[in-house]
Design a protein around this motif. Structure first.
Motif, short mmCIF file in Angstrom:
data_model
loop_
_atom_site.label_atom_id
_atom_site.label_comp_id
_atom_site.label_asym_id
_atom_site.label_seq_id
_atom_site.Cartn_x
_atom_site.Cartn_y
_atom_site.Cartn_z
N ALA A 57 0.98 -1.18 -0.12
CA ALA A 57 -0.14 0.14 0.07
C ALA A 57 0.78 1.20 0.03
O ALA A 57 1.76 1.43 0.95
CB ALA A 57 -0.86 -0.02 1.28
N VAL A 58 0.62 2.11 -0.87
CA VAL A 58 1.73 3.12 -1.17
C VAL A 58 0.79 4.52 -1.56
O VAL A 58 -0.26 4.31 -2.26
CB VAL A 58 2.72 2.78 -2.02
N ASN A 59 1.03 5.61 -1.05
CA ASN A 59 0.15 6.94 -1.74
C ASN A 59 0.68 7.04 -3.19
O ASN A 59 1.82 6.85 -3.62
CB ASN A 59 0.38 7.97 -0.69
N THR A 60 -0.06 7.95 -3.66
CA THR A 60 -0.03 8.15 -5.24
C THR A 60 1.19 8.99 -5.42
O THR A 60 1.97 8.91 -6.43
CB THR A 60 -1.03 8.89 -5.73
N ALA A 61 1.75 10.08 -4.58
CA ALA A 61 3.03 10.70 -4.67
C ALA A 61 4.25 9.75 -4.63
O ALA A 61 5.40 9.97 -5.29
CB ALA A 61 3.05 11.84 -3.50
N GLU A 62 4.34 8.97 -3.54
CA GLU A 62 5.45 8.13 -3.47
C GLU A 62 5.49 7.04 -4.42
O GLU A 62 6.52 6.51 -4.68
CB GLU A 62 5.41 7.43 -1.88
N LEU A 63 4.42 6.69 -5.01
CA LEU A 63 4.29 5.57 -5.99
C LEU A 63 5.33 5.91 -7.23
O LEU A 63 6.00 5.08 -7.65
CB LEU A 63 2.96 5.57 -6.34
N GLN A 64 5.46 7.17 -7.34
CA GLN A 64 6.32 7.54 -8.46
C GLN A 64 7.64 7.07 -8.64
O GLN A 64 8.48 6.77 -9.54
CB GLN A 64 6.31 9.10 -8.59
N ARG A 65 8.44 7.12 -7.45
CA ARG A 65 9.69 6.73 -7.53
C ARG A 65 9.75 4.99 -7.39
O ARG A 65 10.71 4.52 -7.91
CB ARG A 65 10.34 7.28 -6.19
N TYR A 66 8.92 4.60 -7.00
CA TYR A 66 8.89 2.84 -7.17
C TYR A 66 8.69 2.69 -8.74
O TYR A 66 9.21 1.80 -9.11
CB TYR A 66 7.64 2.45 -6.58
N ILE A 67 7.88 3.42 -9.49
CA ILE A 67 7.78 3.42 -10.79
C ILE A 67 9.04 3.58 -11.51
O ILE A 67 9.45 2.92 -12.53
CB ILE A 67 6.53 4.08 -11.18
N GLN A 68 9.71 4.86 -11.37
CA GLN A 68 10.92 5.08 -11.88
C GLN A 68 12.25 4.39 -11.58
O GLN A 68 12.93 4.04 -12.56
CB GLN A 68 11.37 6.51 -11.36
N GLN A 69 12.06 3.54 -10.42
CA GLN A 69 12.92 2.34 -10.14
C GLN A 69 12.64 1.15 -10.68
O GLN A 69 13.29 0.10 -10.45
CB GLN A 69 13.35 2.26 -8.79
N ARG A 70 11.58 1.17 -11.42
CA ARG A 70 10.91 -0.39 -12.00
C ARG A 70 10.94 -1.18 -10.80
O ARG A 70 11.43 -2.42 -10.95
CB ARG A 70 12.04 -0.76 -13.13
N LEU A 71 10.40 -1.01 -9.75
CA LEU A 71 9.99 -1.98 -8.66
C LEU A 71 8.64 -2.36 -8.57
O LEU A 71 8.47 -3.53 -7.86
CB LEU A 71 10.50 -1.16 -7.10
N VAL A 72 7.71 -1.62 -9.28
CA VAL A 72 6.34 -2.08 -9.50
C VAL A 72 5.80 -2.55 -10.77
O VAL A 72 6.57 -1.99 -11.76
CB VAL A 72 5.45 -1.26 -8.81
N ALA A 73 4.96 -3.65 -10.90
CA ALA A 73 4.74 -3.94 -12.20
C ALA A 73 3.32 -3.41 -12.54
O ALA A 73 2.46 -2.82 -11.75
CB ALA A 73 4.37 -5.33 -12.18
N ALA A 74 2.86 -3.28 -13.96
CA ALA A 74 1.56 -2.67 -14.39
C ALA A 74 0.73 -3.79 -14.09
O ALA A 74 0.82 -4.91 -14.21
CB ALA A 74 1.67 -2.76 -16.00
N ILE A 75 -0.61 -3.29 -13.74
CA ILE A 75 -1.70 -4.18 -13.38
C ILE A 75 -2.80 -4.10 -14.46
O ILE A 75 -3.09 -3.18 -15.08
CB ILE A 75 -2.39 -3.59 -12.02
#
Length: 348
Positions: free
Chosen positions: A80-98
């Motif tokens: 569970a992560v807020n939308t603002a914090e989510l951006q760095r997880y996406i940038q670092q390729r740590l999360v997958a598309a759903i």
């Protein structure tokens, strides 16, 4: 003939025994905030999916990042992560598309949350990277017995009349935004180098005015009661109001005229999830009625499938955005919290 039938029965039972343990061994590793995965909610999911859920709780965005990024997301399946914090997880390729097709309960969400492309940060290159789950503004909680009138400004946290009776949140990213708001800066999420000295001085003044800093919701309630606090910055929003009332505190809740910072927490799937389909089933399950009621009634938090009695739709809300540098904010906040003076805090 009877012997043959008996042997076939034994073989069938052996095959069944070999299948059941394999199903029972499925494990979902969840990284979440307090109240997002209560025991009864988890138990229902485990029974449905013949799985085991391992829940790890965090109490700050910094802790969330440290735990999830430590092994490139391989230690967890869903978080569970807020939308603002989510951006760095996406940038670092740590999360997958759903794939939305894997979560049919998206159809149960309110229209504003079904339109994921209209929520900043959720959709990149046409793909959704998180599913909205719960949200709240971060207002001011006050003791009605000590403050008959609700505070109408963020400046109340710095008011000397309440010195030693203020409780604040122990988090650099949000506290820097809060201080920038109180100083009237155009954006609390983009603090320029020339503005840093003023923000640091403001946070040092806050440190001197507070009784203590909390990390989690339960700690904030205990601190508020034990220290007979008059005012608290509600980093967890209406969840804290609900907990305080359950603890017998006559708590009021106010949105300051400058506007309240607000977060939208979502579920995201690790790029290295062991079982992405089980993670999708977890997200889909949490959009059902029972988990939604738990959020509303037990945690005092809004869900995304029904209208919220807590969220003040007519209040001025400032949705969180990624800060100019979370790392720098956390580094400076640690120095402020340690009692350093402004000059030392700003040293390279």
């Amino acid at each position: 003939m009877q012997r043959l039938q008996w042997e076939q029965l034994v073989v069938g039972l052996c095959l069944l025994a070999s299948v059941v343990p394999a199903q029972a061994e499925a494990v979902l590793r969840v990284l979440a905030w307090p109240g997002y995965a209560d025991a009864d909610v988890v138990r229902e999911f485990e029974q449905r999916t013949f799985s085991k859920v391992e829940v790890t709780l965090v109490e700050s965005d910094t802790e969330l990042w440290q735990r999830f990024s430590h092994n490139e997301g391989a230690d967890f399946d869903v978080m569970a992560v807020n939308t603002a914090e989510l951006q760095r997880y996406i940038q670092q390729r740590l999360v997958a598309a759903i794939d939305p097709a894997d979560i049919p309960n998206l159809a149960r969400q309110l229209p504003r949350f079904r339109q994921r492309q209209d929520i900043p940060g959720l959709v990149h290159a046409g793909q959704s990277y998180a599913i909205p789950y719960t949200y709240s503004e971060m207002g001011l909680i006050y003791d009605r017995r000590q403050l008959p009138q609700p505070p109408d400004s963020i400046a109340a946290l710095w008011d000397r009349r309440y010195q030693g009776k203020v409780i604040a949140y122990n988090g650099g990213v949000h506290n820097f935004s809060l201080a920038a708001q109180s100083l009237g800066f155009a954006s609390p999420f983009r603090i320029a180098p020339a503005q840093l000295p003023a923000v640091v001085s403001q946070l040092i003044a806050l440190r001197r005015n507070v009784s203590g800093f909390y990390t989690g919701p339960a700690e904030s309630v205990a601190m508020f009661k034990e220290r007979h606090a008059a005012l608290m910055f509600a980093n967890f929003g209406s969840q804290q109001v609900q907990l305080l009332k359950a603890a017998g505190v006559d708590a009021g809740y106010a949105i300051p005229r400058e506007g309240a910072l607000a977060w939208l927490d979502c579920w995201a799937v690790s790029r290295k999830a062991r079982d992405p389909q089980l993670a999708a089933r977890w997200i889909n399950y949490l959009l059902e009625d029972m988990p939604g009621r738990v959020l509303l009634q037990r945690q005092g938090l809004a869900n995304t499938t029904s209208a919220s009695p807590y969220f003040k739709h007519n209040a001025r809300i400032v949705w969180l955005q990624p800060p100019e540098s979370a790392e720098r904010r956390d580094k400076l906040w640690a120095r402020i919290l340690a009692g350093d003076r402004a000059g030392k805090v700003l040293q390279p």
